[in-house]
Design a protein around this motif. Structure first.
Motif, PDB file in Angstrom:
ATOM      1  N   ARG A 174       0.071   5.788   0.291  1.00 46.26           N
ATOM      2  CA  ARG A 174      -0.882   6.888   0.332  1.00 46.26           C
ATOM      3  C   ARG A 174      -0.237   8.127  -0.269  1.00 46.26           C
ATOM      4  NH1 ARG A 174      -4.008  10.075   5.212  1.00 46.26           N
ATOM      5  NH2 ARG A 174      -1.921  11.001   5.521  1.00 46.26           N
TER       6      ARG A 174
ATOM      7  N   GLN B  43      -5.392   6.751  -1.266  1.00 41.94           N
ATOM      8  CA  GLN B  43      -4.942   5.538  -0.585  1.00 41.94           C
ATOM      9  C   GLN B  43      -4.976   4.399  -1.586  1.00 41.94           C
ATOM     10  OE1 GLN B  43      -3.823   5.000   2.660  1.00 41.94           O
ATOM     11  NE2 GLN B  43      -3.362   2.947   1.891  1.00 41.94           N
ATOM     12  N   MET B  44      -3.833   3.780  -1.802  1.00 42.02           N
ATOM     13  CA  MET B  44      -3.728   2.708  -2.792  1.00 42.02           C
ATOM     14  C   MET B  44      -3.365   1.417  -2.087  1.00 42.02           C
ATOM     15  SD  MET B  44      -1.807   4.704  -5.902  1.00 42.02           S
ATOM     16  CE  MET B  44      -0.271   4.892  -5.005  1.00 42.02           C
ATOM     17  N   ASN B  45      -4.235   0.441  -2.164  1.00 47.78           N
ATOM     18  CA  ASN B  45      -4.021  -0.867  -1.562  1.00 47.78           C
ATOM     19  C   ASN B  45      -3.938  -1.939  -2.632  1.00 47.78           C
ATOM     20  OD1 ASN B  45      -4.282   0.352   1.007  1.00 47.78           O
ATOM     21  ND2 ASN B  45      -6.492   0.031   1.005  1.00 47.78           N
ATOM     22  N   SER B  46      -3.438  -3.086  -2.247  1.00 46.16           N
ATOM     23  CA  SER B  46      -3.327  -4.226  -3.179  1.00 46.16           C
ATOM     24  C   SER B  46      -2.674  -3.802  -4.482  1.00 46.16           C
ATOM     25  CB  SER B  46      -4.713  -4.822  -3.456  1.00 46.16           C
ATOM     26  OG  SER B  46      -5.334  -5.233  -2.255  1.00 46.16           O
ATOM     27  N   LEU B  47      -1.566  -3.115  -4.373  1.00 46.08           N
ATOM     28  CA  LEU B  47      -0.906  -2.576  -5.555  1.00 46.08           C
ATOM     29  C   LEU B  47      -0.364  -3.682  -6.452  1.00 46.08           C
ATOM     30  CD1 LEU B  47       0.789   0.486  -3.896  1.00 46.08           C
ATOM     31  CD2 LEU B  47      -0.718   0.581  -5.892  1.00 46.08           C
TER      32      LEU B  47
ATOM     33  N   ARG C   2      -9.799  -0.918  -4.887  1.00 49.04           N
ATOM     34  CA  ARG C   2      -8.429  -0.953  -4.352  1.00 49.04           C
ATOM     35  C   ARG C   2      -7.949   0.413  -3.890  1.00 49.04           C
ATOM     36  NH1 ARG C   2      -4.216  -2.239  -7.656  1.00 49.04           N
ATOM     37  NH2 ARG C   2      -5.232  -1.325  -9.481  1.00 49.04           N
ATOM     38  N   PHE C   3      -8.386   1.456  -4.572  1.00 53.98           N
ATOM     39  CA  PHE C   3      -7.941   2.811  -4.256  1.00 53.98           C
ATOM     40  C   PHE C   3      -9.088   3.593  -3.625  1.00 53.98           C
ATOM     41  CE2 PHE C   3      -4.681   3.065  -8.009  1.00 53.98           C
ATOM     42  CZ  PHE C   3      -4.050   1.926  -7.513  1.00 53.98           C
TER      43      PHE C   3
ATOM     44  N   SER D 253       0.828  -1.200   0.000  1.00 50.83           N
ATOM     45  CA  SER D 253       0.000   0.000   0.000  1.00 50.83           C
ATOM     46  C   SER D 253       0.862   1.249   0.000  1.00 50.83           C
ATOM     47  CB  SER D 253      -0.908   0.025   1.241  1.00 50.83           C
ATOM     48  OG  SER D 253      -1.773  -1.079   1.256  1.00 50.83           O
TER      49      SER D 253
END
Length: 125
Positions: free
Chosen positions: A18, A81-85, A66-67, A16
């Motif tokens: 941010r 916020q960026m997850n599971s990139l 995801r974001f 992740s």
């Protein structure tokens, strides 16, 4: 209006990050704020947008789920916020401000009046 993006970096796939975008100047003219990304040789790609006053959010299909785009009006700051990139998320990410955009144009870079300098996000596999 001046925009200053930060928060990029190198992260492993699944991780992740941010991103932040500080907004200064005539902030009252920012009706919508957005995040775009760009890789070499390609056009800027819409990621997400938010209505500054009401907080309504809009996402590209690749970002949905995801974001998360958000804003803090008191700090005049936009976030992503960026997850599971994924490795395919690797790009330079730009924040942008639109004074008069309409909903149907939010995914077009041409709808935005001001741009930040970009921050590099690299996702390793």
């Amino acid at each position: 209006v001046q925009l200053q993006a930060s928060g990029g970096g190198l992260v492993q796939a699944g991780g992740s990050l941010r991103l932040s975008c500080g907004l200064s100047g005539r902030t009252s003219s920012s009706h919508f704020m957005g995040w775009f990304r760009q890789t070499p040789g390609r056009e800027r790609e819409f990621v997400a947008a938010i209505r500054w006053s009401g907080g309504n959010t809009y996402y590209s299909d690749s970002a949905k789920g995801r974001f998360t785009i958000s804003r803090d009006n008191t700090k005049s700051t936009l976030y992503l916020q960026m997850n599971s990139l994924k490795p395919e998320d690797t790009a330079v990410y730009y924040c942008a401000s639109a004074a008069h955009a309409i909903l149907s144009s939010l995914s077009s870079a041409d709808a935005y009046d001001y741009w930040g300098q970009g921050t590099q996000v690299t996702v390793s596999s």
